[in-house]
Every structure is written in structure tokens, then in C-alpha cells.
Design a protein around this motif. Structure first.
Motif, PDB file in Angstrom:
ATOM      1  N   ARG A  55      44.522  37.932  33.519  1.00  0.00           N
ATOM      2  CA  ARG A  55      45.586  37.715  34.510  1.00  0.00           C
ATOM      3  C   ARG A  55      45.370  38.591  35.742  1.00  0.00           C
ATOM      4  O   ARG A  55      45.544  38.139  36.872  1.00  0.00           O
ATOM      5  N   LEU A  56      45.009  39.872  35.543  1.00  0.00           N
ATOM      6  CA  LEU A  56      44.764  40.762  36.666  1.00  0.00           C
ATOM      7  C   LEU A  56      43.596  40.272  37.514  1.00  0.00           C
ATOM      8  O   LEU A  56      43.639  40.345  38.735  1.00  0.00           O
ATOM      9  N   ALA A  92      42.639  37.154  37.857  1.00  0.00           N
ATOM     10  CA  ALA A  92      43.116  35.975  38.582  1.00  0.00           C
ATOM     11  C   ALA A  92      44.008  36.392  39.740  1.00  0.00           C
ATOM     12  O   ALA A  92      43.907  35.843  40.841  1.00  0.00           O
ATOM     13  N   ASP A  93      44.897  37.375  39.518  1.00  0.00           N
ATOM     14  CA  ASP A  93      45.768  37.857  40.583  1.00  0.00           C
ATOM     15  C   ASP A  93      44.957  38.476  41.719  1.00  0.00           C
ATOM     16  O   ASP A  93      45.255  38.266  42.882  1.00  0.00           O
ATOM     17  N   ARG A  94      43.932  39.239  41.378  1.00  0.00           N
ATOM     18  CA  ARG A  94      43.067  39.863  42.387  1.00  0.00           C
ATOM     19  C   ARG A  94      42.358  38.782  43.200  1.00  0.00           C
ATOM     20  O   ARG A  94      42.276  38.861  44.417  1.00  0.00           O
ATOM     21  N   LYS A  95      41.857  37.772  42.504  1.00  0.00           N
ATOM     22  CA  LYS A  95      41.169  36.682  43.185  1.00  0.00           C
ATOM     23  C   LYS A  95      42.126  35.955  44.140  1.00  0.00           C
ATOM     24  O   LYS A  95      41.758  35.630  45.265  1.00  0.00           O
ATOM     25  N   THR A  96      43.359  35.740  43.705  1.00  0.00           N
ATOM     26  CA  THR A  96      44.356  35.091  44.560  1.00  0.00           C
ATOM     27  C   THR A  96      44.661  35.954  45.777  1.00  0.00           C
ATOM     28  O   THR A  96      44.759  35.444  46.897  1.00  0.00           O
ATOM     29  N   LEU A  97      44.810  37.262  45.589  1.00  0.00           N
ATOM     30  CA  LEU A  97      45.077  38.157  46.711  1.00  0.00           C
ATOM     31  C   LEU A  97      43.935  38.154  47.717  1.00  0.00           C
ATOM     32  O   LEU A  97      44.160  38.157  48.928  1.00  0.00           O
TER      33      LEU A  97
END
Length: 159
Positions: free
Chosen positions: A9-10, A12-17
Motif C-alpha cells: 500500500r505504501l 502504491a501511495d508513493r507511486k500515486t504521489l
């Protein structure tokens, strides 16, 4: 929640940011480009000539950036080449129409109007990519709100 799930999840969140940051950088670049393009087509040359020269320099820039990854293109299927050609052609047509629009109308009107392309993207995604991309109600609502903002800009300019 398991540690693996948290790490996934982290990531994926980093990639989204990172994606959002790059989108903001693109918005800044497009915004500056619109102002510069308006000046160019008003003071120096025709929209068609400006588009041709601009796209040529864009090609040089992209080629220099992508030299290391061009070998992956040689492994593409014929269908992929058709898709690449269509994407490139539609981008070129869009850039050219954008310059013609900037020659005829103020940049404060042209920029928001040309930014309603997410509506086209949303419809085409629904038609062609529904197996790959999911259009959530929030995304649809955000697109409608963006278009409503463009309408307000147009109405404000006319008044």
C-alpha cells in the motif's frame, strides 16, 4: 493488516504521489507554454509554422531523453506501432489546433477550454479501456466539476 500489505500500500501511495507531482509539473509546463505560444502566434509566425517548429523541437527533446529506452520499441507488435502512430498524430493535431485557437482567442479562454479534454478521455476510457481502468463516481464528478469551471470561465469572459 500484514506487513506485506502495508508495504504494498505504501509503495502504491508513493507511486500515486509521484504521479500527482508529475501531473502538477505538466500543468505548469502547459500553462507556461500557452502564454508563450499566444505571444509567438500573435507576434512572430503563423500557428501552423509555430506548431511544426515546436513539435520538431519537442521531438528532438524527447529523442534525447529516450535514447536509452528506444530498443524496447523494436520489440513492439505492428498493432502497437499503429497505436503509437495514432497517439502521436492526435497529439500533433491537438497541439496545432491549440495554436490556431491561441491565434484567434485570448489565452485565458483558450487554456481552460482546451483543458476539457478529460471529458473526451473519460468517454474513450469507458469505451476502450473499461477492462483496464475503472471510472469511479468521484472521477466522473470531478470531470463534470472541471467542465463546469470551464463554462464559468467562458461565461465570465463573455460578460
Amino acid at each position: 493488516m500484514r506487513a506485506l500489505d502495508v508495504r504494498t500500500r505504501l509503495k502504491a501511495d508513493r507511486k500515486t504521489l509521484i504521479g500527482l507531482g508529475l501531473a502538477l509539473a505538466a500543468a505548469a509546463s502547459y500553462g507556461g507554454s500557452a502564454v508563450l505560444a499566444r505571444h509567438i502566434v500573435q507576434e512572430y509566425t503563423t500557428p501552423l509554422a509555430a506548431s511544426a517548429v515546436g513539435l520538431l523541437f519537442g521531438t528532438f527533446y524527447l529523442f534525447a531523453l529516450s535514447v536509452g529506452s528506444l530498443n524496447s520499441v523494436s520489440r513492439l507488435s505492428r498493432r502497437s506501432y499503429v497505436h503509437l502512430a495514432l497517439a502521436g498524430a492526435t497529439s500533433g493535431v491537438g497541439a496545432t489546433f491549440h495554436l490556431f485557437a491561441l491565434d484567434q482567442a485570448p489565452v485565458v479562454v483558450v487554456a481552460p477550454v482546451s483543458s476539457i479534454y478529460p471529458l473526451v478521455t473519460l468517454v474513450l476510457t469507458f469505451i476502450f479501456l473499461k477492462q483496464v481502468e475503472k471510472i469511479s463516481p468521484r472521477v466522473a464528478l470531478g470531470t463534470v466539476m472541471a467542465i463546469a469551471g470551464v463554462i464559468l470561465v467562458i461565461i465570465g469572459q463573455a460578460g
